[in-house]
Design an enzyme around this catalytic site. Structure first.
Site, PDB file in Angstrom:
ATOM      1  N   SER A  30       0.822  -1.218   0.000  1.00 28.34           N
ATOM      2  CA  SER A  30       0.000   0.000   0.000  1.00 28.34           C
ATOM      3  C   SER A  30       0.853   1.264   0.000  1.00 28.34           C
ATOM      4  O   SER A  30       1.685   1.461   0.883  1.00 28.34           O
ATOM      5  CB  SER A  30      -0.906   0.011   1.236  1.00 28.34           C
ATOM      6  OG  SER A  30      -1.842  -1.029   1.194  1.00 28.34           O
ATOM      7  N   HIS A  61      -3.175   0.527  -4.676  1.00 30.18           N
ATOM      8  CA  HIS A  61      -2.684  -0.615  -5.444  1.00 30.18           C
ATOM      9  C   HIS A  61      -3.143  -0.443  -6.897  1.00 30.18           C
ATOM     10  O   HIS A  61      -4.328  -0.582  -7.194  1.00 30.18           O
ATOM     11  CB  HIS A  61      -3.235  -1.927  -4.876  1.00 30.18           C
ATOM     12  CG  HIS A  61      -2.698  -2.273  -3.522  1.00 30.18           C
ATOM     13  ND1 HIS A  61      -1.750  -3.249  -3.329  1.00 30.18           N
ATOM     14  CD2 HIS A  61      -2.954  -1.746  -2.300  1.00 30.18           C
ATOM     15  CE1 HIS A  61      -1.472  -3.326  -2.021  1.00 30.18           C
ATOM     16  NE2 HIS A  61      -2.196  -2.419  -1.387  1.00 30.18           N
ATOM     17  N   HIS A  83      -5.030  -9.689  -1.610  1.00 29.84           N
ATOM     18  CA  HIS A  83      -5.096  -9.976  -0.186  1.00 29.84           C
ATOM     19  C   HIS A  83      -6.146 -11.046   0.107  1.00 29.84           C
ATOM     20  O   HIS A  83      -7.179 -11.117  -0.563  1.00 29.84           O
ATOM     21  CB  HIS A  83      -5.455  -8.715   0.613  1.00 29.84           C
ATOM     22  CG  HIS A  83      -4.524  -7.568   0.420  1.00 29.84           C
ATOM     23  ND1 HIS A  83      -4.620  -6.709  -0.653  1.00 29.84           N
ATOM     24  CD2 HIS A  83      -3.478  -7.132   1.163  1.00 29.84           C
ATOM     25  CE1 HIS A  83      -3.669  -5.780  -0.569  1.00 29.84           C
ATOM     26  NE2 HIS A  83      -2.966  -6.022   0.515  1.00 29.84           N
ATOM     27  N   ALA A 113       3.023  -2.017   4.050  1.00 28.17           N
ATOM     28  CA  ALA A 113       2.780  -1.001   5.079  1.00 28.17           C
ATOM     29  C   ALA A 113       2.262  -1.745   6.304  1.00 28.17           C
ATOM     30  O   ALA A 113       1.389  -2.599   6.183  1.00 28.17           O
ATOM     31  CB  ALA A 113       1.762   0.018   4.589  1.00 28.17           C
ATOM     32  N   SER A 212      -0.737  -8.896   4.952  1.00 23.31           N
ATOM     33  CA  SER A 212      -0.232  -9.447   3.690  1.00 23.31           C
ATOM     34  C   SER A 212       1.077 -10.174   3.947  1.00 23.31           C
ATOM     35  O   SER A 212       1.362 -10.584   5.067  1.00 23.31           O
ATOM     36  CB  SER A 212      -0.018  -8.310   2.679  1.00 23.31           C
ATOM     37  OG  SER A 212       1.027  -7.449   3.127  1.00 23.31           O
ATOM     38  N   ASN A 235       1.907   3.482  10.828  1.00 22.71           N
ATOM     39  CA  ASN A 235       1.214   4.013  12.003  1.00 22.71           C
ATOM     40  C   ASN A 235       1.586   3.125  13.184  1.00 22.71           C
ATOM     41  O   ASN A 235       2.082   2.006  13.007  1.00 22.71           O
ATOM     42  CB  ASN A 235      -0.309   4.000  11.792  1.00 22.71           C
ATOM     43  CG  ASN A 235      -0.824   2.631  11.390  1.00 22.71           C
ATOM     44  OD1 ASN A 235      -0.887   2.304  10.195  1.00 22.71           O
ATOM     45  ND2 ASN A 235      -1.162   1.797  12.352  1.00 22.71           N
ATOM     46  N   HIS A 247      -6.955   3.852   6.890  1.00 17.99           N
ATOM     47  CA  HIS A 247      -6.126   3.567   5.718  1.00 17.99           C
ATOM     48  C   HIS A 247      -5.549   4.864   5.144  1.00 17.99           C
ATOM     49  O   HIS A 247      -4.467   4.867   4.556  1.00 17.99           O
ATOM     50  CB  HIS A 247      -6.962   2.835   4.652  1.00 17.99           C
ATOM     51  CG  HIS A 247      -6.144   2.308   3.512  1.00 17.99           C
ATOM     52  ND1 HIS A 247      -5.185   1.338   3.656  1.00 17.99           N
ATOM     53  CD2 HIS A 247      -6.137   2.640   2.183  1.00 17.99           C
ATOM     54  CE1 HIS A 247      -4.629   1.075   2.489  1.00 17.99           C
ATOM     55  NE2 HIS A 247      -5.188   1.852   1.580  1.00 17.99           N
TER      56      HIS A 247
END
Length: 277
Positions: A30, A61, A83, A113, A212, A235, A247
């Site tokens: 991401s 993506h 995913h 991420a 992922s 984060n 997100h």
């Protein structure tokens, strides 16, 4: 169409579109797909054109394979991944790794991420993945095994190549970048974890958590590919900073660190030989 048939059909389509076989694969998470825009003399193939490939539905993506030259090496990049939480079975989530192997790849760099579990981390840090914990509740190798593709019980004691991990550390040093090193926890998603779950994951030894990477790495090792993993700490995980997780925050952080990320991965690729070790 069986998985083997999908691999062969995808391999034929891709091979007909490229002049040189790639030796290095890149899976871009991401907000990290910007790296694919750096590839020169690129052939771009939308996933919708590749037999057996599903569609990437997540923001950040792009949904295409990009094949060409990066830092003097032939690479193939997934600009967006699939995913488990999108509803795809594990064999589809990991199909691109099988196809990379089929078209000549011997090493892959898997990026994502992730939320920071280790309280010494901060958003924007890059973490080299030393190992992982699979909490997805699934494994892409469940089912009949094709011995021509890989062994029934693959060894995961070195899921992430020590040689490539050392190369990553040296690459960071070369460009003056401080990186973390830790254990990635793979959860199924798509909901973020609760604060209690994050405390549990920290107790288990996790440093970062995401949705992922783990299935792709399992299949990569089953396929005898060497793996380097990089997490962008987008984060801090639930309960650490007492703020809601979104997100959008993930995308903002990856945008903030993209210059460092690009420089880091390009330095790694420059130093890779693409050979099986």
């Amino acid at each position: 169409m069986s998985t083997v048939e999908k691999i062969k059909a995808a391999e034929e389509l891709i091979s007909n579109k490229i002049q040189k076989k790639p030796s290095i694969g890149l899976i871009l998470g991401s907000g990290l797909g910007v790296l694919a825009d750096e590839i020169q003399n690129a052939v771009r193939i939308p996933y919708s054109d590749i037999p057996g490939f599903p569609t990437s539905t997540v923001a950040g993506h792009k949904g295409q394979l990009v094949i060409g030259e990066l830092e003097g090496k032939q690479v193939v990049a997934m600009q967006g991944r699939f995913h488990f939480y999108e509803g795809y079975p594990m064999d589809l989530v990991t199909l691109p790794v099988r196809v990379m192997k089929a078209i000549g790849v011997s090493s892959i760099i898997v990026t994502n991420a992730a939320g920071g579990i280790n309280e010494n981390y901060k958003p924007g840090d890059l973490m080299l993945i030393r190992d992982h914990i699979n909490l997805t509740g699934a494994n892409p190798l469940i089912g009949p095994n094709d011995d021509a593709v890989g062994v029934r019980f693959p060894d995961m004691s070195q899921a992430y190549s020590p040689k490539l991990l050392d190369l990553g550390k040296q690459a960071a040093k070369n460009i003056g970048l401080t990186v973390q090193e830790g254990v990635y926890v793979g959860n199924p998603g798509p909901s973020y974890e609760t604060p209690a779950e994050i405390r549990m994951l920290r107790t288990l030894g996790g440093d970062a958590v995401g949705m992922s990477t783990v299935p792709e790495v399992i299949v990569a090792r089953h396929s005898e590919l060497q793996v380097l993993g990089i997490s962008c700490i987008s984060n801090m995980a639930a309960g650490i900073l007492d703020q809601p997780l979104t997100h959008e925050e993930v995308m903002e952080t990856t945008e903030m660190v993209k210059t460092q990320f690009l420089a880091f991965v390009k330095e790694i690729v420059k130093r890779m030989d693409g050979e099986k070790k």
